[in-house]
Design an enzyme around this catalytic site. Structure first.
Site, PDB file in Angstrom:
ATOM      1  N   ARG A  64      61.290   5.439  21.244  1.00  0.00           N
ATOM      2  CA  ARG A  64      60.252   6.044  20.413  1.00  0.00           C
ATOM      3  C   ARG A  64      59.031   6.254  21.309  1.00  0.00           C
ATOM      4  NH1 ARG A  64      56.049   3.440  16.293  1.00  0.00           N
ATOM      5  NH2 ARG A  64      55.247   5.405  15.531  1.00  0.00           N
ATOM      6  N   GLU A 106      63.995   5.697  10.907  1.00  0.00           N
ATOM      7  CA  GLU A 106      63.546   6.317  12.156  1.00  0.00           C
ATOM      8  C   GLU A 106      64.437   5.921  13.324  1.00  0.00           C
ATOM      9  OE1 GLU A 106      58.874   6.544  12.006  1.00  0.00           O
ATOM     10  OE2 GLU A 106      59.582   4.994  10.641  1.00  0.00           O
TER      11      GLU A 106
END
Ligand code: AMP
Length: 399
Positions: free
Chosen positions: A92, A385
C-alpha cells in the site's frame, strides 16, 4: 501461490498473506514499535492459531519482515512450507501523485517516482518506501508491486480536480485534488458490478467510505469523476479527528487569533477536531453514539453535523450523474451501523431514498439495504483493501 500484502508505517508493519486462486487471507499480522527502545511487539492470527503482542527482534523494518516470514514458515502459526511460496509483495503506497494511476512493479524508477511524491504525503510515503526496501532485502528476487491510494481518483476530469488558485501552484507545486481511500472505492465499485452482473464500465455509483477517516467517490461508467478528500485527507466530510471542509480563511484566522504555528494548526485540524474536538467525548463513533443516547448534547449535535456533511456530498454527486445504480456504504461505520446510515439517508430526502424492508439491518456483510420502492438502491459492501492490493499485484505478476 501466495501474495503478501504490506502496509508499512514509520514504526509499524501490518501484513496479510493471501492465497490464490482462493483469494483467502490465511494470516494477518502486525509488528508495532519497530526500532523503539521499549522493544517491538508482534501480533499474529493464522486460522485458529495466533499470539498477541509478543516481544520480537525488530530493531528495523528488514528485521520485522524477516520475523514475519519466519513466523509464517515455522513455529505453531506456520502456514507455509517455504518462503518460496510467496510470489510477490503488494505494498500500500499512500500517494502516487499524477504519476501513478494503476499498480506498478517496483524498480529503481518507480522508487524515484514515489520519492518525488514524498512532499505530498510526508508522513506516509517515506514509511511505505521503508517497507518496500525491507521486503526487497528480506526476500531478494521476489517482485514488489506498489498499489496507490490515490490511483483510482486519477480519472477525475480537470474541472473536478483543480482548485481555483493561481495556476502556477498546480504547474510548479502540483497542488490539486488527489483523493484517498482509492483502493477501497475501487474495490466496492468492482464488487458491486460483479454483484449486479453489470460490466464495470457501465456502473454509476456513489461510494461512501465511512471509517475513522471518511471519503466519498462519484463513479461514472466505472471511473472516479470526483471525490471528497483533496490534496490531503483533511478535506471533505467530518471525520473522527479531522474537521473536513471548513472556510479556508479559518486557518489563517485561527493562527493569528491564537498565535499558533502552521504545525499547531495542522494538528488542531487533523488530530483534535471532528467528532473528537466538537463532542469532547472521543473519536470512536460507538462512543459518540453512546454519549448521544445518554443525552450528551454536543455528541448528539456532532452526529447530526456528521450525517449532514455526508448527505450533502451524496446529494451533490447523485445530482451530477446522468443515472445512478446505487449508493454504496462501506468501512467501519458504513458497514456496521444501520442507525447512522438511516440518519444520513434522511438528509437525502429529495432523492427518494427509502431504507428498510427486511434488508435494513445488514451489518458487516454485503446486502441491499433499501426498500423495494426506493428510487435509488442503497447497498452495503464490506471493503477489503488488502484483497484489492493482492488482486492488483497478482494481475500484474501474471502479465
Ligand atoms: P475503520 O476506520 O473502517 O476501521 O472504522 C472505524 C470506525 O468504525 C470507528 O469510528 C468505529 O467506532 C466505527 N464502527 C465500527 N463498528 C461500528 C458499529 N457497530 N457502529 C458504529 N460505528 C462502528
Amino acid at each position: 501461490m501466495y501474495i503478501m500484502v504490506i502496509n508499512c508505517g514509520s514504526s509499524s508493519l501490518k501484513f496479510q498473506l493471501i492465497s490464490f486462486p482462493e483469494e483467502k487471507a490465511v494470516a494477518k499480522g502486525l509488528i508495532e514499535r519497530i526500532g523503539q527502545d521499549s522493544g517491538a511487539q508482534f501480533t499474529l492470527t493464522a486460522g485458529d492459531k495466533g499470539f498477541k503482542k509478543q516481544p520480537v527482534d525488530a530493531s528495523n523494518h528488514t528485521k520485522a519482515v524477516t520475523a514475519a516470514l519466519n513466523a509464517l514458515t515455522s513455529g505453531e502459526c506456520a502456514v507455509l512450507e517455504s518462503k518460496n511460496e510467496i510470489k510477490g509483495f503488494g505494498h500500500r503506497v499512500v500517494h502516487g501523485g499524477e504519476k501513478f494511476c494503476a499498480p506498478v512493479i517496483i524498480d529503481d524508477e518507480v522508487i524515484k517516482g514515489i520519492e518525488e511524491c514524498n512532499e505530498l504525503a510526508p508522513l506516509h510515503n517515506p514509511a511505505n518506501l521503508i517497507g518496500i526496501e525491507a521486503c526487497m532485502k528480506a526476500l531478494p528476487g521476489v517482485p514488489n508491486v506498489a498499489v496507490f491510494d490515490t490511483a483510482f481518483h486519477q480519472t477525475m476530469p480537470p474541472k473536478a480536480f483543480h482548485y481555483a488558485l493561481p495556476y502556477e501552484l498546480y504547474e510548479k507545486d502540483h497542488i490539486r485534488r488527489y483523493g484517498f481511500h482509492g483502493t477501497s472505492h475501487k474495490y466496492v465499485t468492482k464488487t458491486f458490478a460483479e454483484l449486479i452482473n453489470k460490466p464495470l464500465d457501465e456502473v454509476n455509483v456513489v461510494t461512501v467510505h465511512l471509517g475513522n477517516g471518511s471519503s466519498l467517490a462519484c463513479v461514472k461508467d466505472g471511473k472516479c469523476v470526483d471525490t471528497s478528500m483533496g490534496l490531503t485527507p483533511l478535506a471533505g466530510v467530518i471525520m473522527g479527528t479531522r474537521c473536513g471542509d471548513i472556510d479556508p480563511a479559518l486557518v489563517v484566522y485561527i493562527m493569528k487569533k491564537k498565535g499558533m504555528s502552521p504545525d499547531e494548526v495542522d494538528t488542531l485540524m487533523n488530530k483534535k477536531s471532528g467528532l473528537l474536538g466538537f463532542s469532547g467525548v472521543g473519536s470512536d463513533m460507538r462512543d459518540i453514539e453512546a454519549a448521544a443516547k445518554e443525552n450528551n448534547e454536543r455528541a448528539a449535535l456532532v452526529l447530526e453535523m456528521w450525517a449532514y456533511s455526508i448527505a450533502k456530498y451524496i446529494n451533490a454527486y447523485v445530482g451530477t450523474l446522468p443515472k445512478i445504480d446505487a449508493v454504496i456504504f462501506t468501512a467501519g461505520i458504513g458497514e456496521n451501523s444501520p442507525g447512522l446510515r438511516k440518519i444520513i439517508c434522511e438528509n437525502c430526502a429529495g432523492m427518494g431514498i427509502e431504507l428498510g424492508g427486511n434488508n435494513d439491518n445488514v451489518r458487516g456483510e454485503t446486502g441491499c439495504v433499501s426498500a423495494d420502492n426506493s428510487r435509488i438502491p442503497v447497498y452495503v459492501i464490506p471493503t477489503n483493501e488488502e484483497l484489492q492490493i493482492a488482486q492488483g499485484t497478482s494481475a500484474l505478476l501474471k502479465q
